[in-house]
Design an enzyme around this catalytic site. Sequence first.
Site, PDB file in Angstrom:
ATOM      1  N   SER A 399      16.434  13.854 -29.677  1.00  0.00           N
ATOM      2  CA  SER A 399      15.209  14.547 -29.631  1.00  0.00           C
ATOM      3  C   SER A 399      14.929  14.977 -28.316  1.00  0.00           C
ATOM      4  CB  SER A 399      14.125  13.995 -30.127  1.00  0.00           C
ATOM      5  OG  SER A 399      13.908  12.508 -29.235  1.00  0.00           O
ATOM      6  N   ASP A 513      19.756   4.304 -29.045  1.00  0.00           N
ATOM      7  CA  ASP A 513      20.662   3.177 -29.316  1.00  0.00           C
ATOM      8  C   ASP A 513      19.859   2.048 -28.388  1.00  0.00           C
ATOM      9  OD1 ASP A 513      23.729   4.567 -29.937  1.00  0.00           O
ATOM     10  OD2 ASP A 513      22.173   6.007 -28.743  1.00  0.00           O
ATOM     11  N   HIS A 654       8.677  11.377 -25.445  1.00  0.00           N
ATOM     12  CA  HIS A 654       9.248  12.627 -25.223  1.00  0.00           C
ATOM     13  C   HIS A 654       8.605  13.516 -24.111  1.00  0.00           C
ATOM     14  CE1 HIS A 654      10.254  11.842 -29.653  1.00  0.00           C
ATOM     15  NE2 HIS A 654      11.327  12.363 -29.415  1.00  0.00           N
TER      16      HIS A 654
END
EC number: 3.1.1.5
Length: 1463
Positions: A399, A513, A654
């Site tokens: 993203s 991850d 983000h």
Amino acid sequence: MGLQPGVLLVGLLLLGQGITQIHTSSGKSTLEGQLWPETKKNFPFSCSPKKLGLNMPSESVHTLTPADIKLIAAIGDMETPPDSGAVNLDTSERTEKEPWRGCMGMMTVLSDIISHFNPSVLLPTCPPWRSAAVRGGVEELRTQAEELVSSLKKNPQLDFQQDWKLINVFFSNASLCYLCPSAHENGPLMSNMDKLAGILHYLHQEVPRAFVNLVDLFEVVAMPRWHQGTMLSRPSPEACGCSGETSKLDTVVMQWSYQETWDSLLASSSFNDQESFAVVFQPFFYEVSSPVEEPPSQDPTTLALSLWNNMMKPVGQKDEPFSTIERRPMKCPSQESPYLFTYRNSNYQSRLLKRQRQHKEREGTEIRCPDKDPSDSTPTSVHRLKPADIKVIGALGDSLTAGNGAGSRPGNILDVLTEYRGLSWSIGADHNISSVTTLPNILREFNPSLKGFSTGTGKANSVGAFFNQAVAGARAGDLIPQARTLVDLMKNHTSINFEEDWKIITVFIGGNDLCDFCSDPVTNSPENFTDNIRQALDILHAEVPRAFVNMVKVLQIVNLRELYKDSRVSCPRLILRNLCRCVLLPDDNSTELESLIDINKKYQERTHQLIESGRYDTREDFTVVLQPFFEKVDIPKTSEGLPDNTSFAPDCFHFSSKTHARAASALWKNMLEPVGQKTTQNNFENSIDIICPNQAFPYLSTYKNGIEGHGTWLTCRERTPSASPPTSVHALRPADVRVVAALGDSLTAGSGIGSKPGDLADVITQYRGLSYSSGGDGSLMNVTTLPNILREFNSNLTGYAVGTGDASNTNAFLNQAVPGAKAEELMSQVKTLVQKMKDDPRINFHEDWKVITVLIGTNDLCNHCTDLDLYSSANFFNHLLNALDILHREVPRALVNLVDFMNPSIMRQVFLGNPDKCPVQQASILCNCVLSLRENSYELARMDALTRAYQSSMRELVESGRYDTREDFSVVLQPFFLNIRLPILEDGRPDTSFFAPDCINPGQKFHSQLSRALWVNMLEPVGSKTDTLDLTADISLPCPTQEEPFLRTPQNSDYTYPTKPAIENWGSDFLCTEWKPSNSVPTSVHKLQPADIKVVAALGDSLTTAVGARASNSSDLLMSWRGLSWSIGGDGALETHTTLPNILKKFNPSIFGFSTGTLEETAGFNVAVEEARARDMPAQARDLVERMKASTEINLEMDWKLITLFIGSNDLCHYCDNPENHSAEEYVQHIRQALDILYEELPRAFINVVDIIMELAGLHQGQGGHCTALLPAQSTCSCLRHFPSSPVIQELKKVTWNLQSDMSRLSYQEKYTQREDFAVVVQPFFQNTLIPLDKLGSTDPTFFSEDCLHFSERGHAEMAIALWNNMLEPVGHKTTFNNFTYNRTKLKCPSTESPYLYTLQNSLSLPVQTEKASGVAPGIVSAAAAGGLLVGLIVGILAVSLWSSFRRRQKKSPPESVPVANF
């Protein structure tokens, strides 16, 4: 993209397909006691209601406390199974009654909690049970509400109008369509929602004094059933109108938005304006994680506790997901906020409304690179690829590459689901570089025809995505299908030439991850992470021609915790913790957090190893380069020091467009920086300038082309000189420098820099063009030197050396360093340099600004042991002063770098640590006085002390301000060489690859680091300069800034030279812990502990009476300060006066015999006499015995006595009067006679015999007339009148040696070992003691009295410390010197293993004697001989010092002609 306030509730399809019907049982409103017998014991009640101090019931729902609640009730549906404590009922009956029992269980727990605050709370109420056949929807909920109101009005125990009620309205949104980001804004649910709102309005109208919890239990009730195959199932995205698969990001954002929509609706409703009625939405959401296991069903106790905890949190902070694993502790009302939280008392403001704020403008930039042209012909090698050669760009990732939220307005959290691919740092190309900074927009400035970038918004399969194949939520394993897709797209796209066009592909993965690592450590292991990256890169390597791949290192994600934990920053923490629970939830300093940090590092390290393995450098047209700018990322801060959430999208996870822009600039910078010198740390607080390709080397950096050899990358954009040549050295810019020069020894001359390993013979070659401070071979791209750095600022620089040759060679130019040069030769180099600068037509001597670098000292230390006087720190200081004085006097417009020399200990480590690689057999030739010294030897300690003195003298000279008197001249000490960190190989040996074949001179790798470190120092403010050089560190070259554009001097650094704070006293700190005496009074002197000593005494001369220990009021007479005497004084306490008795007082406060004050009457057992010689010792011994026998204060037979004897200064001072009448045998005979008297007369005695010293007159050295009693000193000490080379002084050296040799035997005299209660121990700390020096290397006058022949109080303190420490050292292993360094903690302590004062016997060192008569250990005689030789030299110092003082008085010479003492 967002919902309008008018359709908040409707727009999210809040209620799914309807309100689930309720199961009921007829007429029951109380709990069957057997169902949850352990309800109260299931959790501890930790609150303290009494502490809240609340007595009066609340009049407002916004100040309602738990103690005000009279009744708890519920309406709605709960299909929750009972917990394990429930009775075993018939299956069908249990199924029918589950909702009712779940409700009663939950309400009972809440009632139990409330009862601790209000014991009179009534039994809880749940809706009547009815069979499934009569379940309705919202209609049934309305029926339950009406029945509840009726029952409340009829309850005789309840005052319906005055009592406060807690009503829980349970409903279950049977559809998950609210999780779909594109849910319909209109549908069949509107009527159901209106009816639910109607129920709340009904309760508001009918029920006074009520606090209503609106609780959606759908996830709690339904989610376990998705895994059980029941009638409830997760709706498909298509059924909800979703455009595709619902991702984790979709889920958590829509969960938050669902909750926020409810809160916004209720906060803006009329309910929030009432004083007696409030409705609060209480969320129940599971943590969103990978569906690895079935979520367990929740018992009513856990549900009730979670609901209670939610009620204890302000609205807007109910961000703790419902745990499927652990039962969280119960929260308590606080004294500051003891009430139940409503929208009003929470000061809630909807974040859905906050998003309407003005959106910040995007961050653009400007590119002003002079060369934007492509290569003359299309390159065939990726290692010769210019930015303008790039025609295609692509990207893989998650993203952060998809651009989620990059263009979202502040507060518009729902819009984070939008993928702003046109703003993505590595692949977006909305607008142009002036408004949007991205890698493609940068490259378009070089090649406007670039293809492949993404624009606008959309998913990876949208038209605008183009070659941006990143997918939100992707992990490393998802790179493989992304790479496959990207290759297929490139092959099939007609606008590009797949085989011929050069491509840049940026890969960035790993955040997801790490965020999910703890959920599945095996899948997310570092091995799997890098293996997935390898497979994706292998696809690109195998199938994509002409490609430059940026592998961006995974970011340091742990710093996200700083943003999450700072409550002052407004962030949707429910979203954050769901997106990245493995990073945000662990406690500080927990093993889980440490594990995450370790995994993060391993992700980075293993990626580094994969890329640098060479796996992707097998083709000339393909490479992968690791770009590490995310390796160490700090959270950007505001000016107030808060985490700056404007750097993030509204979800605080983000990147915002601002951070995308700065990431793009950082990536571009990395792409141009050489491998091994790339920027690894950023905080993105400030914009990052767009740097330009180096005109001399305009290619993207790869592992093969990266700076060749030993070059360095300089990123400075501002390289212009001053508008007009500066007149002040304090306004000197790098580009103003026109001339460079250097002075020094083989290091500056460049000896062996370019020699091949093992070619020892080539070390004599002087590679001046590679010298760190003056070499000019090549360019900065392949040779790092100071001139090559300066040439980047001023291409007309001159003065640097090139090639090889000696100082007279024309290639040397202004590098006048000479191999083997010592400080005394520096003045000659300076004169030659000045003349060359004056004579050379290329130099305007008076107008050109010059940088001159001086480094000297190593060869002085290599030779210091051959002549201690010649290489003294005082002489080093004078030689340096003379050289700098010439520069100061003769050279206009100059900045002089005075560089610390390399510590000789570094040379020893490398040379002696590699006997197979270094010419150890030539150690005595190369640097004898450093390399040939034994470890832990006195000589090595002396060399270390001299090294420090050299360094101190350099600092003292510069900080004297002597060279700050002219506006166009300054000397700046550059201390980067002060502390060197050697590279150590795996086998523990120093890495010789940094050195020339002789293992002494630095090699080119070393010189490159020296150049970088020197440049760093030159730009660092004085007072804040780096004084450590790590030879393996990646040292980047800093740039002058607009605020600080000048080379730093003390003046433009606002630096004030330090003044040393005055020391208030010469006391010591006592750190010993074992102070107790022996359990019983010892009968053996060999078992004597310090605390056993009851009496102290002393014999000696004026050094023991402490003549001149303090300044006298009389100019003719020095006073005896017996109370300060080192061995016998007892004035004050140890903390202010360090003396042997004051030390012993710490063990035995009642010790007797010490001197106080200055009067004879208070001398105690101090029988010393000022003019005494050795011949007077027997008389003093008899006097002492008589005083002790006559004293009524001591028990002569039983008390242990410590007696110190120190004599000899007057004997040696008068030796020159009549040498024939002074022999060592006579001296020792007198001492032995005194000891015999003490042996015969005094029981229980420990005798210290202190070795002789004759160094006091050395104080005159370098003092410039400090001593006020020079002539009286000569008359007192006739040997001072003689020259150092005179026969009588030479003879005095022999006598001194003999005295010390004979004295050392006294400890071994058989006579004094016959008695168990008597011992004589020679304390040799004066044997090799050096004259104490100050920072300038001159004799430190603070140790001496006004007449320069006696010790001051400071000197007495040092003698006391040395004597005490000698007493605690075994015979044969005693320290034979004292370095006179000031330290309050130098006193040793007796140990538990060795608590005794050391004698010959308890030292276990009695040698096997071949001749009983001698009683001397041969090893001791040898040691004494060596020590005596040095003391003999000190005697020479005494005379020479005075002679130098005479010369200075007779002839005042300029500094360069200061006479040198030849010891």
